[in-house]
Design a protein around this motif. Structure first.
Motif, PDB file in Angstrom:
ATOM      1  N   VAL A   1      44.914  46.899  25.105  1.00 58.29           N
ATOM      2  CA  VAL A   1      43.752  46.014  25.063  1.00 58.29           C
ATOM      3  C   VAL A   1      43.481  45.404  26.436  1.00 58.29           C
ATOM      4  N   ARG A   2      44.232  45.785  27.439  1.00 59.34           N
ATOM      5  CA  ARG A   2      44.105  45.141  28.748  1.00 59.34           C
ATOM      6  C   ARG A   2      42.790  45.518  29.434  1.00 59.34           C
ATOM      7  N   GLU A   3      42.172  44.507  30.011  1.00 56.38           N
ATOM      8  CA  GLU A   3      41.001  44.703  30.852  1.00 56.38           C
ATOM      9  C   GLU A   3      41.205  43.892  32.126  1.00 56.38           C
ATOM     10  N   ASP A   4      40.949  44.500  33.274  1.00 56.26           N
ATOM     11  CA  ASP A   4      41.170  43.840  34.553  1.00 56.26           C
ATOM     12  C   ASP A   4      39.860  43.699  35.314  1.00 56.26           C
ATOM     13  N   PHE A   5      39.805  42.648  36.129  1.00 56.26           N
ATOM     14  CA  PHE A   5      38.655  42.429  36.984  1.00 56.26           C
ATOM     15  C   PHE A   5      38.942  43.029  38.359  1.00 56.26           C
ATOM     16  N   MET A   6      38.013  43.860  38.821  1.00 58.11           N
ATOM     17  CA  MET A   6      38.171  44.583  40.070  1.00 58.11           C
ATOM     18  C   MET A   6      37.155  44.089  41.098  1.00 58.11           C
ATOM     19  N   GLN A   7      37.470  44.317  42.368  1.00 59.14           N
ATOM     20  CA  GLN A   7      36.586  43.902  43.450  1.00 59.14           C
ATOM     21  C   GLN A   7      36.535  44.966  44.522  1.00 59.14           C
ATOM     22  N   SER A   8      35.347  45.164  45.078  1.00 61.77           N
ATOM     23  CA  SER A   8      35.153  46.076  46.189  1.00 61.77           C
ATOM     24  C   SER A   8      34.248  45.387  47.214  1.00 61.77           C
ATOM     25  N   THR A   9      34.442  45.708  48.485  1.00 63.63           N
ATOM     26  CA  THR A   9      33.694  45.065  49.563  1.00 63.63           C
ATOM     27  C   THR A   9      32.881  46.097  50.323  1.00 63.63           C
ATOM     28  N   LEU A  10      31.646  45.720  50.651  1.00 69.44           N
ATOM     29  CA  LEU A  10      30.767  46.637  51.372  1.00 69.44           C
ATOM     30  C   LEU A  10      31.120  46.663  52.853  1.00 69.44           C
ATOM     31  N   THR A  11      31.301  47.860  53.383  1.00 64.58           N
ATOM     32  CA  THR A  11      31.524  48.058  54.812  1.00 64.58           C
ATOM     33  C   THR A  11      30.462  49.025  55.336  1.00 64.58           C
ATOM     34  N   LYS A  12      30.497  49.314  56.627  1.00 62.09           N
ATOM     35  CA  LYS A  12      29.509  50.243  57.193  1.00 62.09           C
ATOM     36  C   LYS A  12      29.690  51.653  56.638  1.00 62.09           C
ATOM     37  N   ASN A  13      30.871  51.917  56.062  1.00 62.75           N
ATOM     38  CA  ASN A  13      31.141  53.235  55.480  1.00 62.75           C
ATOM     39  C   ASN A  13      30.985  53.259  53.967  1.00 62.75           C
TER      40      ASN A  13
END
Length: 673
Positions: A237-249
């Motif tokens: 039942v696990r759900e995780d919060f994820m994060q990504s960051t915008l770079t020039k690539n």
């Protein structure tokens, strides 16, 4: 009497979420239920139907070649084990051994439908119909759904009419067929009312940096798109919060959000504020909530996201609350709840933030928005006047369509269906529209998924785009000490004189706001101990998707300090106040209320047109009109005086109309404290 369809017919149907009143669904997580109730445990049903199919070897009444039947049974074993693609060559062998093996054609149609290869799916359905048209009639329902997947709604309607014409259909079959007929009729009616355009729906998978073998859903971005958060399904039942960051690539490889926010496993929908300072999300934390899923808030700190805080009784109940969306000014929180007293199963609600940071009791958004069905996944755009959400209670293409409603004069308009191909015969999940108003993000299990649900982006149809926006940022400071001042900043649309938003700066006096382009705005600040600030910021004609700076200096209240009231307007050659003046006059009333020891003089001025004596009288009466308005709002008359100066003390050249307009002004001066 109820029609009992052969079990092998079920084998061809089992890949389709047939939708409507008799859909087969197995929600496996909180967020799946919110997002796309179409997710089902396919292989569970495959195994049941496989063993049952051993009893029925000639469901169409055909004599089947033994080699063909053996290949078919092996294909069923592959399907039982979840090896959908591996069943295709075996079913092909079955057809090669027995070109008239109708069930093999039908099962291939079902397999290709599951793989979302609808052209091949329809191809094999129609080959089956050529082999045994009478037997095929019972397959018109799934056939119609796959036709609709391709946008062939007229053909789908013909197919479903043929299905409903079958004798002795059971009640559930009739209900399902009628439901689909209503959907196809809606689709054809929609197409007639909306002129065709050159719009191409071409969703792009966000790729391996974002998507995984697990499910990803509920995308949310900051206003500048630099920070991207979403939910990823884990084990159990696990759900995780994820994060990504915008770079020039492009976007970086998604990682777990920093801080303690992921400690609890049972979470769901997530939303990041436009400025990147807040995360609001749904969680079911034992001993911390009011019952079912509640809404929590976490703050961005130098060490990561803070310990989640329950948002309290104004928002949460003992029932289910989820799918939050915070407005760009962080003053309104939209969400879905199944609490009693609504119009259906799940309704949309809104709560407003008070100046002290607390939240008002949540209000149902009413019958224009909510229906007898379920409303989910609200998303308020950066323009603060366009709201997207999903509903299964409004006419549409399938079980859960995406709709848009726009705020006009403070009221939400009638929701509009986003139309095909954004909406389909499947269930649609949450939608996020970037600040540019063009790029939209959503969750789907398209053919190129990395596994289960993936995140995609696409270009939103022009007619459903929100207003283009621009961004304004700045600091509020003390004009003398230059120290930062935390306070609220109110913005008014100059064309309508309607308040657009009232935002709170952070502790450093910094603010960031998104605004619809093409308008001029008056920025107003009222803070105890300071003269109120009111100034027009001309943004009309400024480029959208750009950032503009508006720093605000507040003058401390001192004797002899003077403020020009820039939006006080009168009828021509009259001292009759125009309605546009009320907003600024009320700010003066507030200043007098907040600072009860302050006494002021109202001063009126004119340009140099006309006789001096007449100008003195006119300017005196105008100053008096302002004072009388303030007194009418409860301010002691002893604290106000007024005086008219006519054309004296010009602040601009009277030789031009622009200069004369500046000279026709009203000011107030602090005379005592």
């Amino acid at each position: 009497m109820t029609l009992n369809l052969p079990v092998k017919l079920c084998n061809a149907l089992l890949f389709k979420n047939r939708g409507g009143p008799c859909q087969i669904l197995t929600p496996i997580s909180h967020a799946f239920c919110e997002l796309a109730t179409y997710m089902k445990n396919v292989f569970y049903f495959i195994s049941i139907l496989f063993f049952a199919s051993l009893i029925y070897t000639k469901s169409s009444g055909q004599e089947v070649n033994k080699k063909a039947e053996a290949a078919y049974d092996k294909a069923m074993l592959q399907l039982r084990d979840g090896l959908v693609r591996d069943a295709i060559p075996l079913l092909g062998k079955a057809i090669e051994y027995d070109p008239n093996y109708t069930d093999a054609y039908l099962s291939l149609a079902g397999v290709y439908g599951e793989l979302k290869n609808y052209q091949q799916c329809i191809h094999y359905y129609e080959l089956a119909r050529e082999k045994d048209s009478a037997y095929f009639r019972y397959y018109e329902l799934p056939y119609s759904i796959d036709l609709a997947e391709l946008g062939r709604f007229s053909d789908a309607l013909n197919a479903i009419n043929d299905f409903l014409a079958l004798p002795k259909l059971g009640a559930n079959s009739i209900k399902s067929g009628q439901y689909r007929k209503n959907c196809y009729t809606f689709a054809l009616d929609y197409a007639q009312k909306h002129a065709s355009s050159n719009y191409t729906f071409a969703p792009v998978n966000l790729g391996d940096s974002i998507n995984s073998e697990h499910s990803e859903y509920y995308p949310s971005f900051t206003i500048d798109d630099t920070t991207f958060v979403f939910t990823r399904r884990g084990e159990g039942v696990r759900e995780d919060f994820m994060q990504s960051t915008l770079t020039k690539n492009g976007y970086t490889k998604a990682k777990l959000i920093d801080g303690s926010i992921n400690i609890e496993p049972s979470k769901g929908a997530i939303n990041i504020s436009q400025d990147g300072d807040w995360l609001i999300f749904a969680g079911n934390f034992p001993g911390k909530g009011d019952g079912d899923f509640d809404l929590y808030i976490s703050y961005n700190t130098p060490s990561g996201w803070s310990e989640p805080i329950n948002m309290g009784y104004s928002i949460n109940t003992e029932f289910w609350e989820s799918s939050p969306s915070i407005s760009p000014d962080k003053n309104a929180l939209y969400f879905s709840s199944n609490r009693p007293g609504g119009y259906g199963g799940k309704d949309l609600y809104v709560s407003y933030r008070r100046p002290n940071g607390s939240w008002t009791p949540a209000e149902n958004m009413g019958p224009t928005i909510n229906t007898a069905g379920d409303e989910l996944a609200p998303f308020i755009h950066a323009d603060n006047q366009t709201l997207y959400y999903t509903s299964n209670g409004l006419p549409g293409y399938g079980d859960n369509d995406i709709y848009v409603t726009r705020k006009i004069n403070g009221k939400w308009g009638v929701p509009e269906n986003l139309g095909y191909p954004v909406n389909t015969v499947n269930n649609e999940g949450s939608l996020f529209v970037a600040s540019d108003g063009i790029t939209a993000y959503y969750t789907s299990d398209r053919a190129d998924t990395r596994g289960e649900l993936d995140l995609y982006k696409f270009e939103l149809p022009r007619e459903y785009r929100p207003a283009k926006t621009l961004y304004v940022k700045g600091y509020v400071t003390d004009a003398v000490t230059k120290k930062y001042i935390p306070c609220s900043v109110e913005l008014t649309d100059d064309s309508t004189q309607q308040a657009v938003t009232k935002l709170q700066t952070d502790e450093t006096g910094f603010y960031f706001v998104t605004l619809p382009e093409g308008k001029n705005y008056t920025f107003t600040v009222n803070r105890k101990g300071y003269l109120f600030y009111s100034a027009v910021f001309a943004l009309q004609g400024k480029q959208a998707d750009s950032t503009y700076v508006k720093d605000i200096e507040l003058q401390p209240i001192t004797v002899n300090s003077t403020v020009a009231l820039k939006n006080i307007q009168f009828e021509l050659k009259s001292f009759q106040l125009q309605p546009v003046s009320i907003t600024e006059l009320d700010k003066l009333v507030q200043l007098m209320s907040d600072n009860p020891s302050v006494a002021i003089q109202i001063s009126g001025y004119t340009d140099n047109i006309g006789k001096d004596a007449d100008n003195i009288v006119l300017s005196t009466n105008r100053a008096k009109a302002v004072a009388e308005y303030v007194v009418s709002k409860g301010i002691d008359a002893k604290r106000l005086t007024w005086k008219g100066y006519g054309a004296a003390k010009p602040i601009a050249d009277n030789a031009t109309e622009e200069g004369r307009a500046k000279n026709r002004r009203t000011e107030f001066t602090v005379v005592a404290m």
